[in-house]
Design an enzyme around this catalytic site. Structure first.
Site, PDB file in Angstrom:
ATOM      1  N   ASP A 116       1.098   3.538  -0.424  1.00 37.88           N
ATOM      2  CA  ASP A 116       1.234   4.894  -0.956  1.00 37.88           C
ATOM      3  C   ASP A 116       0.680   5.922   0.031  1.00 37.88           C
ATOM      4  O   ASP A 116      -0.259   5.640   0.770  1.00 37.88           O
ATOM      5  CB  ASP A 116       0.472   4.975  -2.295  1.00 37.88           C
ATOM      6  N   ASN A 121      11.793   5.398  -7.996  1.00 42.34           N
ATOM      7  CA  ASN A 121      11.960   6.152  -6.740  1.00 42.34           C
ATOM      8  C   ASN A 121      13.348   6.768  -6.576  1.00 42.34           C
ATOM      9  O   ASN A 121      13.539   7.666  -5.748  1.00 42.34           O
ATOM     10  CB  ASN A 121      11.638   5.280  -5.515  1.00 42.34           C
ATOM     11  N   ARG A 156      -3.876   3.659  -9.583  1.00 41.16           N
ATOM     12  CA  ARG A 156      -2.885   3.341 -10.614  1.00 41.16           C
ATOM     13  C   ARG A 156      -2.138   2.088 -10.202  1.00 41.16           C
ATOM     14  O   ARG A 156      -2.095   1.751  -9.019  1.00 41.16           O
ATOM     15  CB  ARG A 156      -1.818   4.443 -10.699  1.00 41.16           C
TER      16      ARG A 156
HETATM   17  C1  FPP Z   1       4.917   5.672  -0.811  1.00 37.61           C
HETATM   18  O1  FPP Z   1       4.558   6.891  -0.214  1.00 37.61           O
HETATM   19  C2  FPP Z   1       5.889   4.930  -0.053  1.00 37.61           C
HETATM   20  C3  FPP Z   1       7.162   4.611  -0.487  1.00 37.61           C
HETATM   21  C4  FPP Z   1       7.715   5.014  -1.777  1.00 37.61           C
HETATM   22  C5  FPP Z   1       8.082   3.848   0.335  1.00 37.61           C
HETATM   23  C6  FPP Z   1       7.473   2.791   1.200  1.00 37.61           C
HETATM   24  C7  FPP Z   1       8.367   2.602   2.338  1.00 37.61           C
HETATM   25  C8  FPP Z   1       7.998   2.362   3.599  1.00 37.61           C
HETATM   26  C9  FPP Z   1       6.615   2.149   4.033  1.00 37.61           C
HETATM   27  C10 FPP Z   1       9.031   2.329   4.677  1.00 37.61           C
HETATM   28  C11 FPP Z   1      10.033   1.233   4.618  1.00 37.61           C
HETATM   29  C12 FPP Z   1       9.532  -0.075   4.164  1.00 37.61           C
HETATM   30  C13 FPP Z   1       9.876  -1.279   4.677  1.00 37.61           C
HETATM   31  C14 FPP Z   1       9.435  -2.504   3.974  1.00 37.61           C
HETATM   32  C15 FPP Z   1      10.653  -1.422   5.907  1.00 37.61           C
HETATM   33  P1  FPP Z   1       4.949   8.218  -0.977  1.00 37.61           P
HETATM   34  O2  FPP Z   1       6.257   8.676  -0.446  1.00 37.61           O
HETATM   35  O3  FPP Z   1       4.926   8.000  -2.446  1.00 37.61           O
HETATM   36  O4  FPP Z   1       3.800   9.173  -0.511  1.00 37.61           O
HETATM   37  P2  FPP Z   1       3.137  10.354  -1.370  1.00 37.61           P
HETATM   38  O5  FPP Z   1       2.473   9.712  -2.558  1.00 37.61           O
HETATM   39  O6  FPP Z   1       2.152  10.937  -0.415  1.00 37.61           O
HETATM   40  O7  FPP Z   1       4.211  11.296  -1.741  1.00 37.61           O
END
Ligand code: FPP
Length: 246
Positions: free
Chosen positions: A21, A69, A195
């Site tokens: 996250d 998402n 969470r």
């Molecule tokens: C959470 O950060 C991250 C995600 C929803 C996506 C995770 C994806 C990657 C790390 C890249 C691709 C993955 C692979 C396995 C190649 P957020 O966007 O919720 O951050 P925020 O809470 O700061 O908005």
């Protein structure tokens, strides 16, 4: 600074799960688009996978895309999907070099066809690897997983295939996406949020939880080792008292 060499090899979490996250906030701090955070998140994924294999973790599960998402802006969802395809393509050789088997959980058939096909290809090409199992949770939601299991079991009862009394933990496990994975031992979430966000609700019943303030793109070997050291210093009682252990 703690390093991989500081870990006790005899008391490692067998199954480590991570809620990655903070990509968006990491990018915002730098005045960039959220996508920049995801791109840098991929580097942290690569490092973490290699470090976990080096440490000797048997099962690593990463929450890469949840059923919720899809509600994000279209540009972000599309870019995440493209990032998945390009990362899978790029990392196949490294997965094989490190003897890692790729696995997935979630409703992967509902992913864009390109992602689904690339995932199937990399899973097929790594299926004989006998080292760590890397599971990507994609279009994954724990309530959805449990709902499907309940529906399937209810229909088996209705058709007299099984009796209600025969439904125990093992039977329920065998109807989850994670049927071939052990329970989670250690769950890490980055970015300071505390969470679970619909992740592996059944499978974390006895997991140790570890929260780290760093945003996912900054998650380093040191953070990983600190989480595992914390796990190694805890007493897991599974409902018993200290004196009954060992
Ligand atoms: C959470 O950060 C991250 C995600 C929803 C996506 C995770 C994806 C990657 C790390 C890249 C691709 C993955 C692979 C396995 C190649 P957020 O966007 O919720 O951050 P925020 O809470 O700061 O908005």
């Amino acid at each position: 600074m703690s390093t991989i060499e500081d870990l006790k090899t005899e008391n490692l979490p067998r199954h480590l799960a991570i809620i990655m996250d903070g990509n968006g906030r990491w990018a915002k701090q730098r005045g960039k688009l959220r996508i920049f955070g995801h791109e840098n998140g991929v580097n942290a994924v690569r490092k973490t996978v290699e470090n976990c294999a080096k440490i000797g973790i048997d099962f690593l599960t990463l929450y890469a895309f949840s059923t919720e998402n899809w509600k994000r802006p279209k540009l972000e969802v599309d870019t995440l999907m493209k990032l998945l395809v390009s990362t899978l393509k790029k990392e196949l050789a490294t997965l094989n070099k490190n003897n890692i088997r790729l696995n997935s959980i979630g409703n992967v058939q509902a992913l864009p066809n390109k992602v689904y096909l690339e995932l199937q290809e990399v899973m097929a090409k790594t299926k004989s690897n006998s080292g760590m199992t890397l599971t990507l949770a994609l279009n994954y939601g724990s309530r959805e997983e449990i709902k499907q299991a309940v529906r399937c079991l209810a229909s088996k009862v209705k058709n007299n295939i099984i009796s209600p009394e025969s439904i125990d933990d093992t039977v329920i496990n065998s109807h989850l996406y994670t049927h071939d994975l052990p329970d989670v031992d250690l769950l890490i979430r980055t970015s300071g949020e505390r969470r679970i966000s619909n992740f592996l609700l059944w499978q974390i019943a006895y997991a140790e939880l570890y929260f780290v303030d760093a945003f996912w793109p900054d998650f380093s070997e040191e953070h990983l080792v600190s989480a595992i050291l914390s796990y190694q210093n805890r007493e897991r009682r599974f409902g018993k008292i200290s004196e009954q252990l060992n």
